[in-house]
Write a protein that holds these residues in place. Structure first.
Motif, mmCIF file in Angstrom:
data_model
loop_
_atom_site.group_PDB
_atom_site.id
_atom_site.type_symbol
_atom_site.label_atom_id
_atom_site.label_comp_id
_atom_site.label_asym_id
_atom_site.label_seq_id
_atom_site.Cartn_x
_atom_site.Cartn_y
_atom_site.Cartn_z
ATOM 1 N N UNK A 190 37.892 -56.647 -27.703
ATOM 2 C CA UNK A 190 39.028 -56.943 -28.389
ATOM 3 C C UNK A 190 39.004 -55.954 -29.699
ATOM 4 N N UNK A 191 37.851 -55.529 -30.293
ATOM 5 C CA UNK A 191 37.991 -54.639 -31.252
ATOM 6 C C UNK A 191 38.528 -53.235 -30.883
ATOM 7 N N UNK A 192 38.097 -52.865 -29.628
ATOM 8 C CA UNK A 192 38.900 -51.772 -28.889
ATOM 9 C C UNK A 192 40.039 -51.727 -28.867
ATOM 10 N N UNK A 193 40.788 -52.975 -28.363
ATOM 11 C CA UNK A 193 42.206 -53.245 -28.181
ATOM 12 C C UNK A 193 42.887 -53.036 -29.684
ATOM 13 N N UNK A 194 42.354 -53.722 -30.633
ATOM 14 C CA UNK A 194 42.800 -53.638 -31.807
ATOM 15 C C UNK A 194 42.992 -52.108 -32.347
ATOM 16 N N UNK A 195 41.875 -51.454 -32.162
ATOM 17 C CA UNK A 195 41.983 -49.832 -32.496
ATOM 18 C C UNK A 195 42.838 -49.099 -31.903
#
Length: 402
Positions: A190-195
């Motif tokens: 999810x953090x990668x998606x946000x980034x």
């Protein structure tokens, strides 16, 4: 059992202890506990009226207070006692929504819940009264509260497939091969998606969002918040965290000192409440990571893992604002999906315990349905009415029976 002699070399000499093993176990305990459910905490605090800054403050408050609770209890009693924030309590907040009086009234409810936890330590009759609530009804209420949150990954796939599908696929793969890390790695995805979404949008991130700080709120007290939030928060914290937490520790041969544990977690909840912390309690599921043989072959040295867990929570608390900013900047449905995945296991366990006894099944079903309905009557949330309805149905069905 505690007191077991440490393993020896074949020649009979004691095997040298490695401090790094229980320390690492504590770090893993904190990482798994924090990353697997912090989104639930932020979701719950926001649902009852907290601003983004107040929700970040609440996450910081529970991180610090549960870290200190771990250190105090583990150091004092030389047991791997670990504390945690109340994940079921945070889910309850998310299901309850804004209460009468708004965010200040929610903070007042947190303080009342802390007073009830302290009263449990000082007045055993209160603990006995909570124990008289049938487990099937308490667990059915929790399952009804969790249901809407557990649906988020499903609805999220439809609302934002490009953002949510990678999160769900990551969770599924690691649920098969490394269950302990399934939710934390789903959060990493999810953090990668946000980034990626931030890079594509070219949106700058305000550095001020990354600095942890307290946002203090003066509490107010309303009937709706006390009955609809404080009381259910206390019940789910006791029934779904503190009582199972003691049982988990007992399974590894440790008898948790009940009164001191309730005093420490009750005081921690009271200290964190004005800053937005909803509740801390004994760890249940994550407790096994610090108390089990993997933490150290010698049960008498596993308390080091408890201290290490607490210290790690203090460090993670320093990044609370960054985690809150990640949630704030996330695309639609991504973080709710992570929160829902984090609650799947708790939901399944609650449903199983709710319907396990055929004689208690009907009251449990009524409790579950009322809690899942999300109704609010007279400013009081569905969780309270679910308990009331379940107990009423059970009383009628069992009238005249032994």
């Amino acid at each position: 059992m505690p007191g077991t002699a440490p393993p020896s070399h074949p020649n009979g000499a004691p095997r040298p202890h490695s401090v790094s093993r229980p320390v690492l176990a504590g770090v893993v305990t904190a990482l798994v506990g924090f990353t697997s459910s912090f989104a639930v905490v932020l979701t719950g605090l926001s649902a009852v009226g907290a601003t983004a800054a107040q929700a970040a403050s609440g996450l910081l408050a529970v991180s610090l207070t549960m870290g200190l609770a771990c250190i105090v209890l583990a150091w004092r009693y030389r047991m791997p006692i670990t504390a945690a924030w109340s994940t079921p309590g945070a889910a309850l907040l998310a299901a309850t929504g804004t209460v009468d009086g708004g965010w200040p009234a929610a903070v007042g409810a947190f303080l009342v819940a802390s007073a009830l936890i302290l009263l449990t330590a000082l007045w055993p009759a209160l603990g006995a009264l909570i124990a008289r609530i049938p487990p099937s009804i308490a667990q059915a209420m929790l399952a009804g509260v969790l249901l809407p949150l557990c649906l988020a990954p499903i609805t999220g796939i439809v609302a934002n497939p490009w953002g949510v599908v990678p999160v769900v696929v990551t969770w599924l793969i690691f649920a098969r091969f490394a269950p302990r890390w399934a939710v934390p790695l789903a959060f990493v995805t999810a953090a990668v998606v946000v980034a990626v979404s931030l890079v594509q949008a070219g949106a700058p991130v305000d550095p001020a969002l990354l600095l942890p700080r307290f946002e203090l709120t003066a509490p107010t007290f309303t009937v709706g918040a006390l009955v609809g939030l404080a009381l259910p928060l206390f019940i789910v914290t006791m029934a779904s965290q503190n009582v199972p937490g003691v049982a988990v520790m007992r399974s590894f041969g440790y008898e948790v000192p009940w009164r001191p544990a309730m005093l420490v977690t009750g005081l921690g909840t009271a200290l964190g409440a004005p800053a937005g912390g909803h509740a801390i309690n004994l760890a249940a599921i994550s407790a096994a990571l610090a108390a089990g043989p993997d933490a150290d072959p010698d049960p008498q040295r596993r308390w080091i893992a408890g201290v290490s867990t607490g210290a790690s929570y203090l460090v993670l608390g320093g990044f609370s604002a960054a985690f809150a900013a990640l949630v704030l900047l996330a695309p639609e449905a991504v973080i709710p999906a992570v929160a829902g995945l984090a609650l799947f296991a708790a939901f399944g366990s609650s449903v199983q315990q709710a319907i396990d006894d055929p004689g208690e099944r009907l009251p449990a079903v009524v409790t579950f349905l009322v809690a899942a309905s999300g109704i609010a009557v007279l400013g009081v949330s569905a969780a309270f009415w679910a308990l009331a309805a379940g107990l009423l149905v059970r009383t009628v069905l069992h009238a005249g029976r032994r």
